[in-house]
Design a protein around this motif. Structure first.
Motif, PDB file in Angstrom:
ATOM      1  N   GLY A   1     -49.227  87.765  -5.569  1.00 31.52           N
ATOM      2  CA  GLY A   1     -50.322  87.988  -4.628  1.00 31.52           C
ATOM      3  C   GLY A   1     -50.417  86.902  -3.587  1.00 31.52           C
ATOM      4  N   TYR A   2     -49.291  86.263  -3.313  1.00 28.76           N
ATOM      5  CA  TYR A   2     -49.281  85.082  -2.457  1.00 28.76           C
ATOM      6  C   TYR A   2     -49.695  85.384  -1.024  1.00 28.76           C
ATOM      7  CZ  TYR A   2     -47.590  80.721  -0.406  1.00 28.76           C
ATOM      8  OH  TYR A   2     -47.501  79.526   0.264  1.00 28.76           O
TER       9      TYR A   2
ATOM     10  N   TYR B   1     -52.024  92.758   4.219  1.00 26.67           N
ATOM     11  CA  TYR B   1     -52.088  91.807   3.123  1.00 26.67           C
ATOM     12  C   TYR B   1     -52.137  92.540   1.778  1.00 26.67           C
ATOM     13  CZ  TYR B   1     -53.286  89.025   7.153  1.00 26.67           C
ATOM     14  OH  TYR B   1     -53.261  88.429   8.393  1.00 26.67           O
ATOM     15  N   GLN B   2     -50.991  93.121   1.427  1.00 29.84           N
ATOM     16  CA  GLN B   2     -50.860  93.859   0.182  1.00 29.84           C
ATOM     17  C   GLN B   2     -49.574  93.456  -0.514  1.00 29.84           C
ATOM     18  OE1 GLN B   2     -50.507  98.081   1.037  1.00 29.84           O
ATOM     19  NE2 GLN B   2     -49.763  97.641   3.077  1.00 29.84           N
ATOM     20  N   PHE B   3     -49.369  93.994  -1.711  1.00 34.36           N
ATOM     21  CA  PHE B   3     -48.179  93.572  -2.463  1.00 34.36           C
ATOM     22  C   PHE B   3     -46.893  94.058  -1.822  1.00 34.36           C
ATOM     23  CE2 PHE B   3     -45.006  94.779  -5.716  1.00 34.36           C
ATOM     24  CZ  PHE B   3     -44.623  93.497  -6.085  1.00 34.36           C
ATOM     25  N   ALA B   4     -46.866  95.328  -1.404  1.00 33.38           N
ATOM     26  CA  ALA B   4     -45.655  95.894  -0.811  1.00 33.38           C
ATOM     27  C   ALA B   4     -46.058  96.821   0.322  1.00 33.38           C
ATOM     28  CB  ALA B   4     -44.838  96.650  -1.855  1.00 33.38           C
ATOM     29  N   GLY B   5     -45.185  96.931   1.301  1.00 30.34           N
ATOM     30  CA  GLY B   5     -45.443  97.794   2.434  1.00 30.34           C
ATOM     31  C   GLY B   5     -44.193  97.972   3.259  1.00 30.34           C
TER      32      GLY B   5
ATOM     33  N   PRO C   1     -46.374  91.252   6.983  1.00 32.96           N
ATOM     34  CA  PRO C   1     -46.172  90.464   5.770  1.00 32.96           C
ATOM     35  C   PRO C   1     -46.691  91.181   4.534  1.00 32.96           C
ATOM     36  CG  PRO C   1     -48.153  89.741   6.862  1.00 32.96           C
ATOM     37  CD  PRO C   1     -47.577  90.844   7.724  1.00 32.96           C
ATOM     38  N   ASN C   2     -46.046  91.005   3.421  1.00 36.16           N
ATOM     39  CA  ASN C   2     -46.554  91.443   2.127  1.00 36.16           C
ATOM     40  C   ASN C   2     -45.909  90.565   1.066  1.00 36.16           C
ATOM     41  OD1 ASN C   2     -44.019  92.930   1.212  1.00 36.16           O
ATOM     42  ND2 ASN C   2     -44.496  94.012   3.110  1.00 36.16           N
ATOM     43  N   SER C   3     -46.489  90.567  -0.123  1.00 34.37           N
ATOM     44  CA  SER C   3     -46.025  89.653  -1.169  1.00 34.37           C
ATOM     45  C   SER C   3     -44.589  89.944  -1.588  1.00 34.37           C
ATOM     46  CB  SER C   3     -46.957  89.730  -2.378  1.00 34.37           C
ATOM     47  OG  SER C   3     -48.238  89.228  -2.062  1.00 34.37           O
ATOM     48  N   ALA C   4     -44.219  91.227  -1.640  1.00 36.11           N
ATOM     49  CA  ALA C   4     -42.847  91.581  -2.024  1.00 36.11           C
ATOM     50  C   ALA C   4     -41.851  91.048  -0.999  1.00 36.11           C
ATOM     51  CB  ALA C   4     -42.725  93.096  -2.157  1.00 36.11           C
ATOM     52  N   PHE C   5     -42.194  91.144   0.273  1.00 39.44           N
ATOM     53  CA  PHE C   5     -41.333  90.628   1.338  1.00 39.44           C
ATOM     54  C   PHE C   5     -41.130  89.125   1.165  1.00 39.44           C
ATOM     55  CE2 PHE C   5     -41.179  88.360   5.350  1.00 39.44           C
ATOM     56  CZ  PHE C   5     -40.142  88.968   6.035  1.00 39.44           C
ATOM     57  N   LEU C   6     -42.201  88.385   0.938  1.00 43.77           N
ATOM     58  CA  LEU C   6     -42.118  86.935   0.831  1.00 43.77           C
ATOM     59  C   LEU C   6     -41.325  86.520  -0.403  1.00 43.77           C
ATOM     60  CD1 LEU C   6     -45.795  86.102   1.826  1.00 43.77           C
ATOM     61  CD2 LEU C   6     -43.759  85.833   3.240  1.00 43.77           C
TER      62      LEU C   6
END
Length: 597
Positions: free
Chosen positions: A292-293, A493-497, A501-506
């Protein structure tokens, strides 16, 4: 490469994949490389409907330029295999894998172009004789390279694998003067900037795919030749100079652009690269899986939006200068990092991942509901906070174009240069923290928390520091992101999309680039942002192609593109690092075989 070395190579050789004598194979390789480069000066199609205008004779265009470069590189490596004076340094490993891979690069981009012309224009009838000549010419060096013998220094007897992997033993390099080493770093920096600029400036998808084919296969060739290992040693001797040249290249990038759109891509890459570096502290150094970064990026962005003077902000009467807004955004993310980390960091593994995933979703839902109806009137709900004013430093408005000599820097170029400065600060913080006592504690916790705790390390406190520091760096990047995009909304600002930006991308950027390194997450963020941007012509198939590429990379290089030496040991059963043991040019075949065993 001397005549003695060449004869020793041939004496230890095994049979090639194709039954051709060695002189004939080398002649075919050299002639094919020259013919491939020469074929680009012929017309490949009769119509300019195919992108790049390949109808002109005597002037390569579009994908022909990439074929020309691949043909020249094949020719140079072919001459190096002959032991040509002045080019022997291209093959320090004295193996044939670089010859195969450079030839494969020319073959791949040429045949891809020919097939693309036929498919897009409706048949082989759209090919001019030059295209047929190029197709045959690019096949010749590949056949020649596969016919060459190779040294049996690999642990496997599979000849094909020997043609695609680096030799186990690489001769020790000669000592170079410091000035020569710095000159080599400067040349590599200029070449790297040129390659990146060309790739980001590609105007259509076909050209970008051809660019990827040439770059990937030729960088692979440099790796198997041992040149990347030797350059790594030079970098290790000149870390400060290399870092300075890297930032000089980053600053020079906007001056190479005539379209501010590419500067926009550059500033977004730097923003997400900065956030990925913060996540690298949490995941790469401390070994904490945070799903959830991206919420910390959102905290920084929303904080900056609230205090930067937007008329749609709840605090519209407050207008902080940027330095104050940046500190406020980083501090808010730091506080959230502590508040979230304090009750959850006593968990480990999957349980910690689930909790952080929940925090990310809570943040997105919370800001989506703070619209005055479902919750307090703070974030304007799903409409977000628009009309965030541009930054201004000492009368220098980043939202306006500025002329510097004969160069014009647009809005995104201004923000790009600001992000270069922030990136420098973040890298300084990251490297200092990683090399400090707390950094060594992070690594100890990552490797074995139980053992680290038994040695006296306060695991909870160390992990909380990592969590808080990573959150503050993400919040700092978020303050710039809010001004670049003019607005902040909850959806990204979600986990995946589909888009960052999203947490999965990072997380993918950190793993793909190389956990525990400085350049790895930045490179990973650049690739993950640039590839969807350039592969948009594939439409719904772009994610499929991207997923296949990730699977292949994780299968053959699980430690990431830029590998941390410790993690590289973990992923390879042989225990060998990317930098192999040293041998001398006078090693006999028996000595080499014994060393390989």
């Amino acid at each position: 490469m001397t005549e003695t070395t060449t004869s020793a190579w041939d004496a230890a050789a095994t049979r090639g994949l194709l039954p051709l004598p060695t002189p004939a194979a080398r002649a075919l390789l050299l002639a094919g490389g020259i013919a491939t480069a020469a074929s680009t000066f012929l017309a490949w199609t009769w119509t300019s409907e195919f992108p790049g205008d390949l109808t002109v004779t005597g002037y390569p265009g579009g994908l022909q330029v990439l074929t020309l470069i691949a043909g020249v590189l094949t020719t140079l490596f072919s001459l190096a295999s002959y032991g040509t004076r002045g080019l022997g340094w291209l093959l320090p490993a004295r193996n044939n894998a670089p010859l195969v891979l450079t030839a494969l690069g020319g073959f791949a981009v040429t045949w891809y172009t020919v097939i693309s012309i036929s498919v897009e224009l409706g048949g082989l009838a759209n090919l001019e004789p030059g295209a047929w000549i190029a197709a045959v010419a690019s096949l010749l060096p590949l056949l020649g390279a596969l016919s060459l013998p190779h040294r049996q220094t690999h642990s496997t007897k599979d000849n094909l694998k020997a043609y695609l992997t680096k030799a186990d033993q690489i001769p020790a390099p000669q000592a170079l003067s410091p000035w020569f080493e710095r000159a080599a770093i400067t040349v590599v920096t200029v070449v790297g900037l040129t390659v990146f600029t060309y790739g980001i400036d590609t105007e259509y998808g076909e050209l970008f795919i051809g660019f990827l084919l040439v770059v990937i296969l030729n960088v692979w060739a440099l790796h198997t030749a041992g040149l990347l290992d030797r350059f790594s040693r030079i970098v290790a001797h000149n870390r400060s100079f290399t870092l300075a040249m890297g930032f000089a290249a980053a600053i020079a990038f906007p001056f190479t652009q005539t379209d501010d759109h590419y500067a926009n891509i550059g500033v977004n890459i730097l923003i997400f690269g900065t956030v990925a570096l913060g996540l690298n502290i949490v995941v790469g150094l401390a070994g904490l899986l945070d799903l959830g970064y991206v919420a910390f990026l959102g905290v920084g962005a929303y904080t900056a939006a609230l205090v930067s003077g937007s008329e749609f902000s709840t605090f519209s009467g407050i207008h902080f200068p940027f330095w104050a807004a940046a500190i406020t955004g980083a501090a808010a993310s730091l506080v959230f990092g502590i508040l979230i980390g304090a009750p959850t960091l006593r968990l480990r593994g999957d349980y910690l991942a689930i909790v952080t995933l929940g925090f990310g979703e809570i943040f997105r839902i919370a800001v989506n509901n703070m619209d005055g109806d479902s919750g307090p009137d703070l974030t304007n709900g799903p409409n977000g906070i628009p009309a965030i004013p541009d930054l201004s430093f000492f009368g220098f408005n980043l939202g306006k174009a500025h002329d510097i000599g004969s160069f014009t820097l647009g809005r995104f170029a201004n923000y790009y240069l600001l992000m270069v400065l922030i990136m420098a600060i973040v890298i300084l913080v990251y490297t200092r923290a990683a090399d400090s006592r707390i950094g060594r504690s992070w690594i100890a916790i990552r490797e074995d928390e139980t053992a680290a705790t038994a040695m006296g390390i306060n695991g909870f406190r160390v992990k909380l520091v990592a969590f808080a520091l990573g959150a503050s760096l993400a919040g700092l990047a978020g303050t710039v992101s809010a001004h670049v995009t003019y607005s902040v909304v909850p959806n990204p600002y979600q986990f995946a999309g589909a888009t960052p930006p999203n947490s999965a991308f990072l997380l993918a950027a950190v793993v793909l680039g190389g956990m525990g390194t400085v350049a790895g997450p930045i490179l990973g963020a650049a690739l993950l942002y640039l590839l969807p941007e350039k592969l948009v012509f594939l439409q719904d198939k772009s994610l499929l192609a991207f997923g296949i590429a990730l699977i292949l990379l994780m299968r053959f290089r699980p430690e990431g593109i830029i590998a941390n030496r410790r993690r590289q040991l973990e992923f390879h059963e042989t225990g060998q690092l990317d930098v192999p043991e040293q041998t001398t040019l006078t090693d006999t075949p028996a000595t080499v075989t014994k060393a390989g065993a």
